[in-house]
Design a protein around this motif. Structure first.
Motif, mmCIF file in Angstrom:
data_model
loop_
_atom_site.group_PDB
_atom_site.id
_atom_site.type_symbol
_atom_site.label_atom_id
_atom_site.label_comp_id
_atom_site.label_asym_id
_atom_site.label_seq_id
_atom_site.Cartn_x
_atom_site.Cartn_y
_atom_site.Cartn_z
ATOM 1 N N UNK A 1 0.845 -1.197 0.000
ATOM 2 C CA UNK A 1 0.000 0.000 0.000
ATOM 3 C C UNK A 1 0.878 1.244 0.000
ATOM 4 N N UNK A 2 0.267 2.352 -0.356
ATOM 5 C CA UNK A 2 0.964 3.632 -0.334
ATOM 6 C C UNK A 2 1.016 4.217 1.065
ATOM 7 N N UNK A 3 1.893 5.184 1.255
ATOM 8 C CA UNK A 3 2.124 5.808 2.565
ATOM 9 C C UNK A 3 0.872 6.436 3.153
ATOM 10 N N UNK A 4 -0.051 6.852 2.311
ATOM 11 C CA UNK A 4 -1.249 7.532 2.798
ATOM 12 C C UNK A 4 -2.508 6.682 2.613
ATOM 13 N N UNK A 5 -2.344 5.371 2.555
ATOM 14 C CA UNK A 5 -3.467 4.452 2.330
ATOM 15 C C UNK A 5 -4.433 4.450 3.510
ATOM 16 N N UNK A 6 -5.716 4.511 3.197
ATOM 17 C CA UNK A 6 -6.761 4.348 4.211
ATOM 18 C C UNK A 6 -7.746 3.298 3.702
ATOM 19 N N UNK A 7 -8.461 2.674 4.597
ATOM 20 C CA UNK A 7 -9.388 1.616 4.235
ATOM 21 C C UNK A 7 -10.478 1.513 5.284
ATOM 22 N N UNK A 8 -11.505 0.758 4.942
ATOM 23 C CA UNK A 8 -12.620 0.630 5.872
ATOM 24 C C UNK A 8 -13.583 1.790 5.724
ATOM 25 N N UNK A 9 -14.620 1.770 6.533
ATOM 26 C CA UNK A 9 -15.677 2.779 6.471
ATOM 27 C C UNK A 9 -15.101 4.182 6.599
ATOM 28 N N UNK A 10 -15.355 4.981 5.578
ATOM 29 C CA UNK A 10 -14.898 6.370 5.529
ATOM 30 C C UNK A 10 -13.391 6.517 5.745
ATOM 31 N N UNK A 11 -12.635 5.505 5.330
ATOM 32 C CA UNK A 11 -11.184 5.575 5.465
ATOM 33 C C UNK A 11 -10.714 5.588 6.900
ATOM 34 N N UNK A 12 -11.451 4.908 7.769
ATOM 35 C CA UNK A 12 -11.133 4.960 9.198
ATOM 36 C C UNK A 12 -9.874 4.182 9.581
ATOM 37 N N UNK A 13 -9.385 3.313 8.705
ATOM 38 C CA UNK A 13 -8.148 2.584 8.994
ATOM 39 C C UNK A 13 -6.975 3.190 8.238
ATOM 40 N N UNK A 14 -5.816 3.230 8.873
ATOM 41 C CA UNK A 14 -4.619 3.750 8.223
ATOM 42 C C UNK A 14 -3.559 2.645 8.126
ATOM 43 N N UNK A 15 -2.382 2.988 7.649
ATOM 44 C CA UNK A 15 -1.347 1.968 7.448
ATOM 45 C C UNK A 15 -0.920 1.312 8.755
ATOM 46 N N UNK A 16 -0.865 2.060 9.840
ATOM 47 C CA UNK A 16 -0.485 1.468 11.130
ATOM 48 C C UNK A 16 -1.496 0.407 11.565
ATOM 49 N N UNK A 17 -2.782 0.720 11.409
ATOM 50 C CA UNK A 17 -3.812 -0.250 11.770
ATOM 51 C C UNK A 17 -3.774 -1.457 10.833
ATOM 52 N N UNK A 18 -3.539 -1.213 9.545
ATOM 53 C CA UNK A 18 -3.453 -2.324 8.594
ATOM 54 C C UNK A 18 -2.336 -3.287 8.989
ATOM 55 N N UNK A 19 -1.194 -2.749 9.334
ATOM 56 C CA UNK A 19 -0.071 -3.594 9.762
ATOM 57 C C UNK A 19 -0.463 -4.400 10.996
ATOM 58 N N UNK A 20 -1.069 -3.737 11.965
ATOM 59 C CA UNK A 20 -1.478 -4.404 13.212
ATOM 60 C C UNK A 20 -2.477 -5.530 12.946
ATOM 61 N N UNK A 21 -3.486 -5.250 12.140
ATOM 62 C CA UNK A 21 -4.515 -6.254 11.854
ATOM 63 C C UNK A 21 -3.964 -7.400 11.005
ATOM 64 N N UNK A 22 -3.124 -7.080 10.055
ATOM 65 C CA UNK A 22 -2.563 -8.108 9.181
ATOM 66 C C UNK A 22 -1.600 -9.025 9.928
ATOM 67 N N UNK A 23 -0.883 -8.494 10.893
ATOM 68 C CA UNK A 23 0.020 -9.326 11.692
ATOM 69 C C UNK A 23 -0.743 -10.465 12.370
ATOM 70 N N UNK A 24 -1.985 -10.206 12.768
ATOM 71 C CA UNK A 24 -2.812 -11.227 13.424
ATOM 72 C C UNK A 24 -3.127 -12.399 12.491
ATOM 73 N N UNK A 25 -2.990 -12.157 11.178
ATOM 74 C CA UNK A 25 -3.285 -13.185 10.177
ATOM 75 C C UNK A 25 -2.031 -13.588 9.394
ATOM 76 N N UNK A 26 -0.861 -13.228 9.905
ATOM 77 C CA UNK A 26 0.420 -13.535 9.267
ATOM 78 C C UNK A 26 0.492 -12.992 7.839
ATOM 79 N N UNK A 27 -0.072 -11.814 7.609
ATOM 80 C CA UNK A 27 0.008 -11.136 6.316
ATOM 81 C C UNK A 27 1.075 -10.057 6.430
ATOM 82 N N UNK A 28 2.009 -10.061 5.506
ATOM 83 C CA UNK A 28 3.092 -9.080 5.485
ATOM 84 C C UNK A 28 2.608 -7.831 4.750
ATOM 85 N N UNK A 29 2.811 -6.671 5.355
ATOM 86 C CA UNK A 29 2.404 -5.403 4.746
ATOM 87 C C UNK A 29 3.648 -4.589 4.417
ATOM 88 N N UNK A 30 3.737 -4.145 3.172
ATOM 89 C CA UNK A 30 4.801 -3.233 2.748
ATOM 90 C C UNK A 30 4.156 -1.882 2.462
#
Length: 90
Positions: free
Chosen positions: A22-51
């Motif tokens: 994802x890009x440095x300013x990536x947001x996701x979820x309802x109204x862009x409520x998730x940012x890259x820090x949250x994506x990394x945190x959530x993906x770690x729980x599922x063993x998904x590597x985020x760059x």
């Protein structure tokens, strides 16, 4: 869809992702409520590597992922077609 639902339902269950870029300013979820820090945190729980791609600029303009086209994974196009002056934003 909440950021948590996005990761679970889309990345894990639908796409079976193991890596996400994802890009440095990536947001996701309802109204862009998730940012890259949250994506990394959530993906770690599922063993998904985020760059997270760093910010770059062309002259005075920050290059946005929506402005870049990658054709067949081989050729990168940007509206100005001039990457010679592409600089990392510090």
């Amino acid at each position: 869809m909440s950021p948590e639902q996005f990761v679970t339902e889309i990345l894990v269950e639908k796409l079976h992702a193991s890596h996400v870029v994802v890009g440095f300013n990536y947001t996701f979820g309802y109204r862009g409520s998730g940012n890259t820090d949250l994506l990394i945190e959530l993906c770690e729980q599922h063993q998904i590597v985020v760059a997270v791609m760093e910010a770059y600029q062309l002259q005075e303009e920050i290059v946005n992922g929506f402005d870049i086209n990658i054709n067949n994974g081989l050729e990168i196009e940007y509206p100005t077609n001039n990457f010679t002056k592409l600089n990392k934003v510090k």
